[in-house]
Design a protein around this motif. Structure first.
Motif, short mmCIF file in Angstrom:
data_model
loop_
_atom_site.label_atom_id
_atom_site.label_comp_id
_atom_site.label_asym_id
_atom_site.label_seq_id
_atom_site.Cartn_x
_atom_site.Cartn_y
_atom_site.Cartn_z
N ASP A 141 -10.50 1.56 4.66
CA ASP A 141 -9.35 0.76 4.24
C ASP A 141 -8.44 1.51 3.27
O ASP A 141 -7.64 0.91 2.56
CB ASP A 141 -9.82 -0.54 3.58
CG ASP A 141 -10.52 -1.44 4.57
OD1 ASP A 141 -10.06 -1.49 5.72
OD2 ASP A 141 -11.52 -2.09 4.20
N ALA A 142 -8.58 2.84 3.18
CA ALA A 142 -7.70 3.61 2.30
C ALA A 142 -6.36 3.76 2.99
O ALA A 142 -6.05 4.79 3.58
CB ALA A 142 -8.30 4.97 2.01
N VAL A 143 -5.54 2.69 2.93
CA VAL A 143 -4.33 2.62 3.73
C VAL A 143 -3.08 3.09 2.99
O VAL A 143 -1.98 3.02 3.53
CB VAL A 143 -4.10 1.18 4.23
CG1 VAL A 143 -5.21 0.77 5.15
CG2 VAL A 143 -4.00 0.21 3.05
N ALA A 144 -3.23 3.56 1.76
CA ALA A 144 -2.04 3.92 1.00
C ALA A 144 -1.32 5.12 1.59
O ALA A 144 -0.15 5.31 1.36
CB ALA A 144 -2.41 4.21 -0.45
N ALA B 107 -6.47 5.76 -15.96
CA ALA B 107 -7.52 6.75 -16.23
C ALA B 107 -8.62 6.71 -15.18
O ALA B 107 -9.23 7.73 -14.86
CB ALA B 107 -8.11 6.50 -17.62
N ASP B 108 -8.88 5.53 -14.62
CA ASP B 108 -9.94 5.42 -13.62
C ASP B 108 -9.44 5.65 -12.20
O ASP B 108 -10.18 5.46 -11.22
CB ASP B 108 -10.64 4.06 -13.70
CG ASP B 108 -9.68 2.90 -13.41
OD1 ASP B 108 -8.47 3.16 -13.22
OD2 ASP B 108 -10.14 1.74 -13.37
N GLY B 109 -8.16 6.04 -12.07
CA GLY B 109 -7.61 6.35 -10.76
C GLY B 109 -6.97 5.19 -10.04
O GLY B 109 -6.48 5.34 -8.91
N SER B 110 -6.93 4.02 -10.66
CA SER B 110 -6.33 2.84 -10.03
C SER B 110 -4.81 2.89 -10.17
O SER B 110 -4.29 3.31 -11.21
CB SER B 110 -6.86 1.57 -10.68
OG SER B 110 -8.26 1.49 -10.56
N PRO B 111 -4.06 2.46 -9.14
CA PRO B 111 -2.59 2.45 -9.23
C PRO B 111 -2.13 1.50 -10.33
O PRO B 111 -2.71 0.43 -10.53
CB PRO B 111 -2.16 1.94 -7.85
CG PRO B 111 -3.34 2.17 -6.96
CD PRO B 111 -4.54 2.00 -7.82
N VAL B 112 -1.08 1.89 -11.04
CA VAL B 112 -0.51 1.04 -12.09
C VAL B 112 0.08 -0.23 -11.47
O VAL B 112 -0.02 -1.33 -12.02
CB VAL B 112 0.55 1.81 -12.89
CG1 VAL B 112 1.30 0.87 -13.84
CG2 VAL B 112 -0.08 2.95 -13.66
N VAL B 113 0.72 -0.08 -10.31
CA VAL B 113 1.30 -1.23 -9.60
C VAL B 113 0.22 -1.83 -8.71
O VAL B 113 -0.17 -1.21 -7.72
CB VAL B 113 2.52 -0.81 -8.75
CG1 VAL B 113 3.09 -2.03 -8.02
CG2 VAL B 113 3.59 -0.17 -9.62
N PRO B 114 -0.28 -3.02 -9.02
CA PRO B 114 -1.35 -3.60 -8.21
C PRO B 114 -0.85 -4.01 -6.83
O PRO B 114 0.36 -4.25 -6.63
CB PRO B 114 -1.78 -4.83 -9.01
CG PRO B 114 -0.60 -5.18 -9.85
CD PRO B 114 0.08 -3.88 -10.16
N LEU B 115 -1.76 -4.09 -5.90
CA LEU B 115 -1.41 -4.43 -4.52
C LEU B 115 -0.71 -5.78 -4.43
O LEU B 115 0.29 -5.92 -3.73
CB LEU B 115 -2.67 -4.43 -3.66
CG LEU B 115 -2.47 -4.42 -2.13
CD1 LEU B 115 -1.82 -3.13 -1.69
CD2 LEU B 115 -3.82 -4.60 -1.43
N TRP B 116 -1.20 -6.78 -5.15
CA TRP B 116 -0.63 -8.12 -5.05
C TRP B 116 0.82 -8.15 -5.54
O TRP B 116 1.65 -8.92 -5.02
CB TRP B 116 -1.48 -9.12 -5.82
CG TRP B 116 -1.50 -8.92 -7.32
CD1 TRP B 116 -2.41 -8.23 -8.05
CD2 TRP B 116 -0.53 -9.44 -8.26
NE1 TRP B 116 -2.10 -8.26 -9.38
CE2 TRP B 116 -0.95 -9.00 -9.54
CE3 TRP B 116 0.62 -10.20 -8.16
CZ2 TRP B 116 -0.24 -9.32 -10.70
CZ3 TRP B 116 1.33 -10.53 -9.31
CH2 TRP B 116 0.90 -10.08 -10.56
N SER C 130 0.83 -1.21 0.00
CA SER C 130 0.00 0.00 0.00
C SER C 130 0.86 1.25 0.00
O SER C 130 0.57 2.23 -0.70
CB SER C 130 -0.91 0.00 1.23
OG SER C 130 -1.79 -1.10 1.20
N TYR C 131 1.93 1.25 0.79
CA TYR C 131 2.84 2.38 0.81
C TYR C 131 3.51 2.56 -0.55
O TYR C 131 3.77 3.68 -0.99
CB TYR C 131 3.90 2.19 1.89
CG TYR C 131 3.38 2.29 3.30
CD1 TYR C 131 2.47 3.27 3.66
CD2 TYR C 131 3.80 1.40 4.28
CE1 TYR C 131 1.99 3.37 4.95
CE2 TYR C 131 3.34 1.49 5.59
CZ TYR C 131 2.43 2.48 5.91
OH TYR C 131 1.96 2.57 7.20
#
Length: 495
Positions: free
Chosen positions: A291-294, A139-148, A129-130
């Motif tokens: 859960d917005a832990v970033a 474009a939809d605001g999702s991080p390019v690097v996925p959490l997994w 998350s960090y």
């Protein structure tokens, strides 16, 4: 059992485990012991989970952390006395088997293994998350690097650190923990300066934020108690004082020093750090959103006041803190599992050590929490962090309760050879027990704790049934005495 056995295995027998491999290496020094305990306890609970605690109690979360520090101190001091006298493999679990009964030793170790597995996964979720703090977005605001992907990356790092050797693990964990200890000190000093003096671009808020937006306890004083269900996650890891005893060069001195310094540092760091956060940032903002832990409240502090680059630096430091905690918990889980296997309370193949006396098989099995965290993140299951954190709190409270009950039994049979005594003795243990029970009672009203209980209670029942039907017959009757004899001989030699 209240006294040492009249006879003990030969010296050569004690140097070798039942499968012909050597015992765990005693390679950890004083500083490494203290920093390993700090490495686990000073992690996500402070840097990330603190936002959830502030959301429940507001600025009064400072009181929750102060009470949590007191409970943790009681546990650490009682456990430190026992571990310095009997630095056995399996730590508090083996002590419970000796001073309570084999069943309680079995249950406490399996519960703690569940704790370490969940914490390892939780801390890696935080690391990933960090990492997303720096990730560009789609474009939809999702991080390019996925959490997994972040979880897999950091998992590879800590697995390699753990399988090399305990000496290497101790050295790396010392460095990682030192970085975050220094970082917290700097945060506190800079934060206090900003609270009192401010900057040209950000006037000093003083103590105004502590009483704004509803007052110091905006949700009532009952919320201070409810926040304890979150706060106590922060102190998970103090048990490593006992677990690392079996690999300490000089356990009598190391554990005494580590127990005292860990208690003081944790109380100082947690109370002052949270105080700085709620003084600089309005509590409703510091609370974050679910859960917005970033973004940690600590990162938010410097980002909001406009210190150039400070948010990035702070984010790097809290990432290191979470990585350190994950690293320490993977270590603890593998040692607990190897101890169970050595005593016939787990799969016997897991007792095997590598040529460097590292329980590689136990490390591999203890990585199941990493796999679970990666799968949950990959499938997009909501609430990964909060669910795993609640399971940890539920399980670790049971473990802490057993540690304190074990101390009360041990206290009645002390032999006068202790090099360290817990201040207050049995009274301290009782105070700690009252605190643990009080926090555990939040299961009646805290939803996440109720969800954790739905998993934790059946797990305890299954473990109990397995012990009664299968494990009890396979248990190695002399394994606990062998562990005590080996530890006592090492202690008497003075390393």
């Amino acid at each position: 059992m209240s006294s040492a056995p009249s006879s003990s295995p030969s010296r050569s027998a004690r140097r070798t485990s039942p499968d012909g491999h050597q015992h765990l290496a005693r390679s950890l020094g004083h500083g490494q012991m203290a920093m390993i305990a700090m490495g686990s306890a000073l992690g996500t609970g402070l840097f990330l989970g603190s936002g959830s605690a502030i959301g429940v109690a507001g600025p009064a979360a400072v009181v929750s952390f102060a009470i949590g520090s007191l409970i943790a101190a009681c546990i650490a001091l009682c456990m430190g006395e026992m571990a310095s006298r009997h630095p056995v493999r399996g730590g508090f679990g083996t002590l419970a088997a000796r001073f309570l009964s084999p069943f309680w030793g079995y249950l406490s170790r399996w519960l703690y293994w569940i704790v370490t597995v969940a914490v390892t996964g939780t801390e890696l979720v935080a690391c990933a998350s960090y990492l997303q703090y720096w990730s560009p977005t789609t474009a939809d605001g999702s991080p390019v690097v996925p959490l997994w992907a972040g979880i897999v990356l950091f998992a590879a790092i800590i697995v390699v650190i753990n399988v090399v050797s305990v000496g290497s693990f101790g050295a790396i964990e010392f460095v990682l923990s030192s970085i975050k200890v220094i970082a917290v000190l700097v945060f506190i000093l800079v934060g206090l300066f900003l609270v009192v003096f401010g900057l040209p671009s950000a006037p000093a808020p003083g103590l105004s934020n502590l009483v704004a937006d509803g007052g110091f306890a905006p949700n009532g004083w009952g919320a201070v108690w409810l926040a304890m269900a979150i706060v106590m996650f922060s102190f998970g890891g103090i048990e490593l004082l006992s677990v690392t005893a079996a690999e300490a060069k000089d356990p009598a001195v190391s554990i005494r020093t580590a127990a005292r310094t860990t208690v003081i540092r944790l109380a100082f760091f947690y109370v002052l750090s949270i105080g700085v956060v709620v003084a600089l940032v309005p509590w409703q903002d510091a609370a974050g959103t679910g859960d917005a832990v970033a973004t940690s409240p600590f990162v938010m502090v410097f980002d909001r006041i406009g210190v150039p680059g400070a948010g990035h630096i702070t984010n790097l430091l809290v990432l290191i803190a979470a990585l350190s905690a994950a690293n320490a918990n993977l270590y603890a889980g593998s040692r607990m599992l190897q101890s169970l296997a050595s005593d016939g309370l787990g799969p016997r193949g897991l007792r095997v050590l590598s040529r460097r006396r590292v329980p590689v098989r136990a490390i591999a099995v203890s990585s199941v929490g990493i796999v679970a965290a990666a799968v949950l993140a990959f499938t997009g299951v909501a609430g990964v962090f909060s669910y795993m954190m609640s399971l940890v709190v539920f399980s670790v409270l049971l473990v802490w309760g057993l540690i304190l009950v074990t101390y009360l039994a041990y206290h009645r049979t002390r032999d006068g050879q202790e090099t360290f005594h817990a201040p207050g003795g049995a009274v301290t243990a009782v105070i700690g027990l009252v605190g643990v029970v009080g926090v555990f009672a939040t299961v009646a009203v805290v939803r996440d704790m109720q969800l954790a209980a739905l998993v934790g209670v059946p797990a305890v029942i299954v473990a109990t049934v397995l012990y009664a039907t299968v494990v009890r017959r396979r248990r190695s009757v002399g394994a606990v005495e062998e562990a005590f004899a080996e530890a006592d001989e090492f202690r008497e030699r003075g390393a």
